[in-house]
Scaffold this motif. Sequence first.
Motif, mmCIF file in Angstrom:
data_model
loop_
_atom_site.group_PDB
_atom_site.id
_atom_site.type_symbol
_atom_site.label_atom_id
_atom_site.label_comp_id
_atom_site.label_asym_id
_atom_site.label_seq_id
_atom_site.Cartn_x
_atom_site.Cartn_y
_atom_site.Cartn_z
ATOM 1 N N TYR A 5 9.558 -22.789 23.424
ATOM 2 C CA TYR A 5 9.757 -21.563 23.561
ATOM 3 C C TYR A 5 11.082 -21.878 24.749
ATOM 4 C CZ TYR A 5 6.241 -18.822 21.626
ATOM 5 O OH TYR A 5 5.605 -18.302 20.467
ATOM 6 N N LYS A 6 11.016 -22.594 25.615
ATOM 7 C CA LYS A 6 12.085 -23.164 26.427
ATOM 8 C C LYS A 6 13.461 -23.382 25.415
ATOM 9 C CE LYS A 6 9.787 -24.740 30.679
ATOM 10 N NZ LYS A 6 9.428 -25.790 31.468
ATOM 11 N N PHE A 8 14.046 -22.584 22.628
ATOM 12 C CA PHE A 8 14.570 -21.445 21.841
ATOM 13 C C PHE A 8 15.447 -20.589 22.896
ATOM 14 C CE2 PHE A 8 12.620 -20.155 17.684
ATOM 15 C CZ PHE A 8 12.700 -21.456 16.964
ATOM 16 N N ALA A 9 14.860 -20.419 24.037
ATOM 17 C CA ALA A 9 15.714 -19.717 25.034
ATOM 18 C C ALA A 9 16.982 -20.257 25.224
ATOM 19 C CB ALA A 9 14.704 -19.532 26.343
ATOM 20 N N ALA A 31 16.595 -14.558 24.934
ATOM 21 C CA ALA A 31 16.050 -15.544 25.873
ATOM 22 C C ALA A 31 15.137 -15.445 26.939
ATOM 23 C CB ALA A 31 17.518 -16.026 26.398
ATOM 24 N N ARG A 33 12.891 -13.125 26.983
ATOM 25 C CA ARG A 33 11.366 -13.093 26.228
ATOM 26 C C ARG A 33 10.880 -14.379 26.131
ATOM 27 N NH1 ARG A 33 11.820 -9.098 21.453
ATOM 28 N NH2 ARG A 33 14.109 -9.307 22.068
ATOM 29 N N TYR A 34 11.635 -15.487 25.692
ATOM 30 C CA TYR A 34 11.224 -16.515 25.218
ATOM 31 C C TYR A 34 11.040 -17.387 26.578
ATOM 32 C CZ TYR A 34 12.565 -16.819 20.294
ATOM 33 O OH TYR A 34 12.585 -16.577 18.985
ATOM 34 N N ASP A 35 11.539 -16.982 27.706
ATOM 35 C CA ASP A 35 11.533 -17.759 29.058
ATOM 36 C C ASP A 35 9.980 -17.022 29.440
ATOM 37 O OD1 ASP A 35 13.454 -19.269 29.478
ATOM 38 O OD2 ASP A 35 14.693 -17.731 30.558
ATOM 39 N N LYS A 37 7.499 -16.478 27.580
ATOM 40 C CA LYS A 37 6.396 -16.902 26.928
ATOM 41 C C LYS A 37 6.149 -18.363 27.310
ATOM 42 C CE LYS A 37 6.480 -14.231 22.606
ATOM 43 N NZ LYS A 37 6.769 -14.260 21.285
ATOM 44 N N SER A 38 7.358 -18.931 27.945
ATOM 45 C CA SER A 38 7.017 -20.561 27.973
ATOM 46 C C SER A 38 6.420 -20.645 29.201
ATOM 47 C CB SER A 38 8.414 -21.035 28.230
ATOM 48 O OG SER A 38 9.198 -20.580 29.192
#
Length: 66
Positions: A5-6, A8-9, A31, A33-35, A37-38
Motif C-alpha cells: 500500500y505504501k 501504491f500511495a 494516496a 487512503r492507501y497510506d 491502509k498501510s
Amino acid sequence: MEEFYKGFAQRARDLAQNADPFTRRRLLDLAQRYDLKSRPGSGSARPNPPPRATPPNVLFSGSGET
C-alpha cells in the motif's frame, strides 16, 4: 502488505505531480487512503460486506417463457 500500500500511495503521488487539478485531487485522495491502509492496526480497513442472500432456485426453474 504495508509495503504494497505504501508503494501504491507513492505511485499515486508521483502521477499527481503531472496531472490536471481534478485528477491530482483524486490521486492525492487515493494516496491518502492507501497510506491509511498501510498502517497496521489503524482500523481503517473496511469490514467485508455480508454475503448476498440469493433467492431460492425454484424461482428460476421455469423455461423462461410466459
